[in-house]
Design an enzyme around this catalytic site. Structure first.
Site: not given
Ligand code: PEP
Ligand code: MG
Length: 581
Positions: A334, A456-457, A504, A467, A298, A191, A433
């Site tokens: 979210r 991402n997750d 996303c 990550r 977020r 993040h 995710e």
């Molecule tokens: C993800 O996990 O892809 C996502 C968009 O949420 P975050 O990056 O806030 O975990």
């Molecule tokens: Mg996520």
């Protein structure tokens, strides 16, 4: 001049003075060889730090004497004695002179010897002096690094060099004073990296030992597009990067021209381009980069850097502001995605061994229903602009989804009884995710209006790759066949039930991957605003049939590397030199 490589996470080139932030002054400082000709300079730096430390201690002693009393101020006499200890000073100078090593290392290694010697002494009073030595040692080191503790309040614009910046640290940075940041740890979708892109400042993470190689005040070049840091560059390198910076600005101006053009393939297939945000003040950037909505807001950042929880009223105002500024464009809020690398001081969440697998996001909200309801009520109340949608993070099972929806329904009922208005048709979605959610997306689709794939997750959980860990960042492969298969099945399952499906995660900000997703029939792509124009350019350069063929062929390879190579080659064919920008 020295060049360090890290992981490129936020594009752009900048040149400026470094400001090094040491996580905690440690006495394990790596040795660095110095030139024979620099020995006297290094000794002078050490003596200068002693003088400055002495002046600071005298200042503190005086202040304590007037405010508290003479006796208390005498504590600092021990500090002054250490500062004047000739043996210690000579030992440090000896290491610099004879072994030609940097003074930070020389000083810290002498201190380590003192600590060891004092801890052996069988005298409680003397043993306690170790604390004094540590204290004064830290102060001297801070003076050597030229460190300004409160780095959030920088006096001049500079490049932040840090071991780590937490998302909450990053959120506190004064955007006008931070030219770029470079950290030792962190992965491409941490993040902190995402915040760098949101703030539109160049950023590089995973840069080995950068805090011991750069000193505050050094001139540094940060190339956030290539993941490069250059320490004390020569004139020619500065000129080269100035030219690079200029070229990037020109490219950005060119890309800005696409802002009002539709994001569709050459044969008319529309893919909605939306932006991810953390703060409402990003909306001008969202609009200036041509986003057609917010695909991920977020909200956890509303809860960060404070000791209390945001009230319903406060959240209502924040969500309403975003809804109003974006209307009629859609905004997906979210719900609280606490945990993982995002911690809140206002909530008493215990420290966990595996925070990414722990009591977080929807799991937390389903047990702290009070916190969840406060947020859901605020979102519903702000939905009267008719452009809000809500989605839940970290859904792993249908029970969780049903329970979240039940709580949402309770909130609707409460508001109805109270006579408060809300949008009864507000769409509800699930983030996909977690691999289990992707696998049962056929079941989940019945409970929602849409899916948003959080890659991402999804990548970290499916490939078991943290990550935020730079050491295994090479394993974090968005093009891994397993990931593409999961994405394809989520899109197919969503569509089978008449649900729209978005993505996303950060990977969809990569133009080549965006084309692949278009070929897999994704309906919406949401990512950092700054990369959207490039995604739009790629989509506008490709036909839907070409994209489908690319997706079909990509799915036939066995490894992520092969797929990556194939995608890069195809994008080159389609976009020519623009593919390298
Ligand atoms: C993800 O996990 O892809 C996502 C968009 O949420 P975050 O990056 O806030 O975990
Ligand atoms: Mg996520």
């Amino acid at each position: 001049m020295e060049l360090l490589k890290g992981i490129a996470v936020s594009p752009g080139v900048t040149i400026g003075p470094a400001h090094v932030r040491h996580a905690e002054t440690s006495f394990n400082i790596p040795a660095q060889a110095i030139l024979e000709t620099d020995v006297w300079k290094e000794i002078a730096r050490f003596e200068d730090a002693l003088t400055r430390t002495r002046a600071q201690i005298l200042g503190i002693r005086k202040k304590i004497a007037t405010q508290i009393g003479r006796e208390s101020s005498d504590i600092f006499n021990a500090h002054l004695l250490i500062l004047e200890d000739r043996t210690l000073i000579e030992d440090v100078i000896g290491i610099i002179k004879e072994r030609k090593l940097n003074c930070e290392h020389a000083f810290a290694s002498v201190l380590q010897r003192y600590f060891a010697a004092f801890s052996q002494i069988d005298d409680a009073y003397l043993r306690e002096r170790v604390a004094d030595i540590k204290d004064i040692g830290r102060r001297i080191l801070e003076n050597l690094y030229g460190e300004q503790k409160d780095f959030e309040k920088l006096e001049r614009a500079c490049v932040i060099i840090a071991h780590d910046l937490s998302p909450s640290d990053t959120a506190m940075l004064d955007k006008d004073k931070v030219l770029a940041f470079v950290t030792e740890i962190g992965g491409p979708t941490s993040h902190t990296a995402i915040l760098g892109r949101s703030m539109e400042i160049p950023a590089v993470v995973g840069t080995d030992r950068v805090t011991s190689k750069v000193k505050t005040g050094d001139t540094v070049i940060v190339d956030g597009t290539r993941g490069v840091l250059i320490i004390n560059p020569d004139g020619r390198t500065i000129e080269e990067y100035q030219r690079k910076g200029k070229r990037l600005t020109e490219q950005t101006t060119e890309l800005d021209k696409l802002r009002d053009l539709p994001s569709q393939t050459t044969d008319g297939r529309k893919i909605i381009l939306a932006a991810n945000i953390e703060f409402h003040d990003e909306i001008p950037s969202v609009l200036s980069h041509g986003a057609e909505g917010i695909g991920l807001y977020r909200t956890e950042y509303l809860y960060m850097n404070r000791t209390d929880l945001p009230t319903e009223e406060e959240q209502y105002r924040a969500y309403r502001q975003v809804a109003e500024k974006m209307a009629p464009l859609p905004v997906i809020i979210r719900t609280l995605d606490l945990g993982g690398d995002k911690f809140l001081s206002s909530l008493d969440v215990p420290h966990e061994m595996n925070p990414f697998l722990g009591w977080r996001a929807i799991r937390f909200c389903l047990t702290r229903v009070d916190v969840f309801k406060t947020q859901l009520r605020a979102i519903l109340r702000a939905s009267t602009f008719l452009n809000l949608k809500v989605m839940y993070p970290m859904i792993a099972s249908v029970q969780e989804l049903k329970k979240a929806n039940e709580i949402l329904e309770t909130c609707r009922q409460e508001l109805r009884v109270e006579g408060q208005s809300y949008d009864p048709k507000m769409e509800v979605g699930a983030m996909i995710e977690i691999p289990s959610a992707a696998i049962i997306s056929d079941i989940l689709a019945r409970e929602v209006n849409f899916f948003s794939i959080g890659t991402n997750d999804l990548i970290q959980y499916a490939l078991a790759v943290d990550r935020v860990n730079e050491k295994i960042a090479y394993l974090y492969e968005p093009t891994h066949p397993a990931i593409l298969q999961l994405i394809r099945s989520v899109i197919e399952n969503g569509h089978r039930h008449g649900r729209w499906v978005g993505s996303c995660g950060e990977m969809s900000g990569d133009p080549a991957i965006a084309i692949l997703l278009a070929g897999l029939e994704i309906d919406e792509i949401s990512t950092s605003p700054v990369v959207l124009p490039k995604v739009k350019r790629a989509i506008r350069a490709t036909s839907f049939s070409q994209a489908k063929e690319i997706a079909r062929q990509a799915m036939s390879f066995q490894t992520g590397a092969e797929i990556r190579e194939f995608l890069d080659a195809r994008v080159h064919e389609i976009m020519g030199d623009q593919a390298d920008e």
